[in-house]
Design an enzyme around this catalytic site. Structure first.
Site, PDB file in Angstrom:
ATOM      1  N   VAL A  96       0.848  -1.186   0.000  1.00 29.10           N
ATOM      2  CA  VAL A  96       0.000   0.000   0.000  1.00 29.10           C
ATOM      3  C   VAL A  96       0.887   1.240   0.000  1.00 29.10           C
ATOM      4  O   VAL A  96       1.608   1.501   0.961  1.00 29.10           O
ATOM      5  CB  VAL A  96      -0.936   0.025   1.232  1.00 29.10           C
ATOM      6  CG1 VAL A  96      -1.787   1.289   1.213  1.00 29.10           C
ATOM      7  CG2 VAL A  96      -1.811  -1.219   1.266  1.00 29.10           C
ATOM      8  N   LYS A 151       7.316 -29.139 -48.252  1.00 32.68           N
ATOM      9  CA  LYS A 151       6.654 -28.307 -49.259  1.00 32.68           C
ATOM     10  C   LYS A 151       5.187 -28.188 -48.879  1.00 32.68           C
ATOM     11  O   LYS A 151       4.510 -29.196 -48.680  1.00 32.68           O
ATOM     12  CB  LYS A 151       6.803 -28.944 -50.648  1.00 32.68           C
ATOM     13  CG  LYS A 151       6.330 -28.066 -51.794  1.00 32.68           C
ATOM     14  CD  LYS A 151       7.264 -26.862 -51.997  1.00 32.68           C
ATOM     15  CE  LYS A 151       6.927 -26.107 -53.277  1.00 32.68           C
ATOM     16  NZ  LYS A 151       7.258 -26.868 -54.477  1.00 32.68           N
ATOM     17  N   HIS A 152       4.709 -26.959 -48.761  1.00 28.70           N
ATOM     18  CA  HIS A 152       3.318 -26.702 -48.378  1.00 28.70           C
ATOM     19  C   HIS A 152       2.947 -27.451 -47.098  1.00 28.70           C
ATOM     20  O   HIS A 152       1.902 -28.099 -47.009  1.00 28.70           O
ATOM     21  CB  HIS A 152       2.366 -27.043 -49.513  1.00 28.70           C
ATOM     22  CG  HIS A 152       2.547 -26.170 -50.725  1.00 28.70           C
ATOM     23  ND1 HIS A 152       2.564 -24.799 -50.646  1.00 28.70           N
ATOM     24  CD2 HIS A 152       2.755 -26.489 -52.025  1.00 28.70           C
ATOM     25  CE1 HIS A 152       2.758 -24.300 -51.864  1.00 28.70           C
ATOM     26  NE2 HIS A 152       2.883 -25.300 -52.713  1.00 28.70           N
ATOM     27  N   ASN A 189      -5.077 -37.993 -45.218  1.00 24.66           N
ATOM     28  CA  ASN A 189      -4.634 -39.333 -44.844  1.00 24.66           C
ATOM     29  C   ASN A 189      -3.169 -39.501 -45.217  1.00 24.66           C
ATOM     30  O   ASN A 189      -2.789 -39.204 -46.342  1.00 24.66           O
ATOM     31  CB  ASN A 189      -5.472 -40.396 -45.546  1.00 24.66           C
ATOM     32  CG  ASN A 189      -6.873 -40.497 -45.006  1.00 24.66           C
ATOM     33  OD1 ASN A 189      -7.060 -40.587 -43.811  1.00 24.66           O
ATOM     34  ND2 ASN A 189      -7.872 -40.501 -45.893  1.00 24.66           N
ATOM     35  N   HIS A 206      -4.649 -32.435 -39.574  1.00 23.01           N
ATOM     36  CA  HIS A 206      -5.491 -31.806 -40.603  1.00 23.01           C
ATOM     37  C   HIS A 206      -5.027 -30.392 -40.921  1.00 23.01           C
ATOM     38  O   HIS A 206      -4.238 -29.838 -40.181  1.00 23.01           O
ATOM     39  CB  HIS A 206      -6.950 -31.772 -40.135  1.00 23.01           C
ATOM     40  CG  HIS A 206      -7.555 -33.137 -40.064  1.00 23.01           C
ATOM     41  ND1 HIS A 206      -7.786 -33.780 -38.874  1.00 23.01           N
ATOM     42  CD2 HIS A 206      -7.933 -34.011 -41.034  1.00 23.01           C
ATOM     43  CE1 HIS A 206      -8.318 -34.988 -39.104  1.00 23.01           C
ATOM     44  NE2 HIS A 206      -8.412 -35.147 -40.409  1.00 23.01           N
TER      45      HIS A 206
END
Length: 529
Positions: free
Chosen positions: A67, A280-281, A423, A529
């Site tokens: 305080v 790649k990608h 997949n 995914h």
């Protein structure tokens, strides 16, 4: 209305960098300095006159400093609307003096957590008075200047010079916005610590994430999309944003995304023999582990040299000159490595647009954490896929047991498959990928695509047969039908690793036995995914 001149400043900082220089600049303009605790001592030690906050409030700092600024004499001086007669009357009645400038940065909560402090020390590093002053000053930015970042001290001093002792409203608005971001970020880190670390919640009812802008990117996934890179506000793993960019043009959204995919897979081999990953990608198109980095590069490239053009390369060990020279023989967007020797740097220097990122270390692939995915109307949160298996966890389900070599190739293919979009089908032989099938809507097509790439490689390099012959094949999820497995057998695979768990497992196992395959189940899948 003329801009309000700064005549009194309240300074209370944990980060004391630039504090003395700022204090001197303010004192030279006749600004009264009011301060607390360690900040006041630092200013006095530099020979500056400082008034204690306790002189302002009439109360001493108490309760171990908990305080000290939580007082009407402070917040009244910050929040008063100077051109409001009622506010002015209240200030006069209670002898509240205006505070025109607040310079505050907060207790080092995140740093305290990061160093592994115990709970009492962490709690004591939750700042209360600081955020209160910051918010009061920022709310009243029409009259009060708030500065929370030492990086803004020079700009503040320049503003005072240009404004004859006053700051501009545009500057005060900018600093107020930055101040509210600072307190929001601070509270977010505290709430995250309480939820995740202190209470052990995995999915708290409410969660706010702190993100700090690192910079704009060249563009997003496509040139018409703008993009930026943000960093976590609290403790976090080191990755590409913390890497040394040795050379090359700025990175785009895709560069970061693809390079991170390469880095995460290379990290699976940290502390092991030299490995090269080509992506790649965001999908691996070639991975190999060999006795030398150059050999690993050559065998990784041979898996799919067509896709490797314009790709990303990551290694698990420092880059050497011969490997760098070989990489430079094809067009490569980004190379990521823990380090690079002088010969490697010299080789890459000939390719001025190639980005070389040196990470200094590789992230722990087994580290805990969560991943986020934004969907319309919400955010999906899940654990990182950090699970792993070893040979002891595998269950042989066919009549034939895999050989030692087949088992090793199974585990290598499985390691790569967890980083391939579903997949996913990965053929591997002798520590190198022979063919990779990614992102197809059915597993049979992934098997065939991977085999086709292997056949193309054999034709290009003049091999007498594709490397899928005698290989192991990994599937990231179970084979729902025998067709995908039979496609792998047709390509020459002799061993299979897959999760198992299909209602047709018996038929798939029977097909494997008929084809003479050895097959092991992991009991774990790796959808990506």
């Amino acid at each position: 209305m003329a801009e309000p001149k700064i005549t009194r400043a309240l300074l209370s900082v944990s980060d004391k960098s630039g504090l003395v220089e700022l204090g001197r600049a303010l004192a030279e303009r006749g600004v009264e300095l009011v301060s607390t605790g360690g900040t006041a001592k630092t200013l006095r030690d530099a020979g500056l006159d400082v008034r204690d906050v306790s002189d302002l409030t009439g109360f001493p700092e108490m309760m171990d400093g908990r305080v000290k600024t939580l007082h009407p004499m402070v917040h009244g001086g910050l929040l008063a609307v100077r051109d409001d007669p009622a506010h002015a009357a209240a200030m006069e009645e209670h002898a509240i003096w205006p505070i025109d400038l607040v310079v505050v940065n907060l207790y080092p909560f995140a740093q305290t957590v990061a160093k592994g402090a115990d709970r009492p020390e962490i709690i004591e590093n939750i700042d209360i008075g600081g955020p209160s002053m910051v918010r009061s000053a920022a709310k009243n930015h029409q009259f009060v200047t708030i500065v929370t970042d030492p990086a803004d001290y020079d700009t503040l001093v320049a503003e005072l010079g240009e404004g004859d002792g006053a700051t501009s409203l545009s500057f005060r608005r900018e600093m107020a916005a930055k101040a509210f971001s600072a307190t929001a970020s601070y509270d977010s880190m505290i709430s995250q610590w309480f939820a995740f670390a202190d209470q052990g919640e995995k999915f708290p009812r409410q969660v706010s994430m702190t993100r700090v802008l690192s910079g704009s990117l060249r563009y997003g996934e496509n040139p018409h999309q703008e993009a930026a890179l943000y960093l976590p506000g609290g403790p976090h793993v080191r990755g590409l944003p913390q890497a040394e960019k040795v050379q090359g043009k700025a990175l785009s959204y895709n560069n970061y995304n693809d390079a991170n995919a390469a880095l995460e897979l290379a990290a699976e081999f940290r502390g092991q023999d030299p490995a090269v990953v080509i992506v790649k990608h965001a999908n691996p198109c070639g991975v190999a582990q060999r006795g030398t980095l150059l050999d690993a590069w050559q065998d990784a490239l041979a898996c799919d040299s067509v896709s490797a053009f314009g790709g990303i390369v990551a290694t698990n060990v420092p880059l050497d000159g011969p490997t760098a020279e070989a990489i430079c023989e094809i067009f490569t967007e980004v190379v990521v490595a823990p380090a690079a020797d002088e010969a490697a740097r010299a080789a890459f220097a000939k390719k001025k647009n190639l980005r070389l990122l040196v990470t200094g270390d590789l992230p722990d692939p087994r580290r805990p954490g969560q991943t986020l995915a934004i969907i319309a109307g919400g955010i999906l949160v899940q654990d990182r896929d950090n699970a792993a298996i070893d040979a002891a966890a595998l269950k042989t389900v066919t009549k034939r047991e895999p050989s030692e070599r087949e088992l090793k190739d199974c585990l290598f293919a499985w390691t790569v498959a967890r980083h391939v979009k579903s997949n996913a089908i990965v053929y591997a032989k002798d520590g190198a990928t022979a063919g990779i099938g990614a992102g197809q809507m059915n597993r049979r097509d992934s098997s065939r695509i991977a085999a086709m790439k292997a056949a193309e490689a054999a034709e290009k390099y003049g091999w007498d047969r594709p490397r899928t012959v005698g290989s192991a094949v990994a599937s990231d999820a179970f084979f729902p039908f025998a067709d995908g497995l039979l496609a792998a057998a047709e390509a020459g695979a002799t061993a299979v690793i897959q999760p198992g768990g299909s209602i047709r497992d018996d038929k798939v196992i029977a097909a494997a036995d008929e084809a003479g395959l050895a097959m092991v189940f992991t009991g774990m899948r790796h959808f990506r995914h």
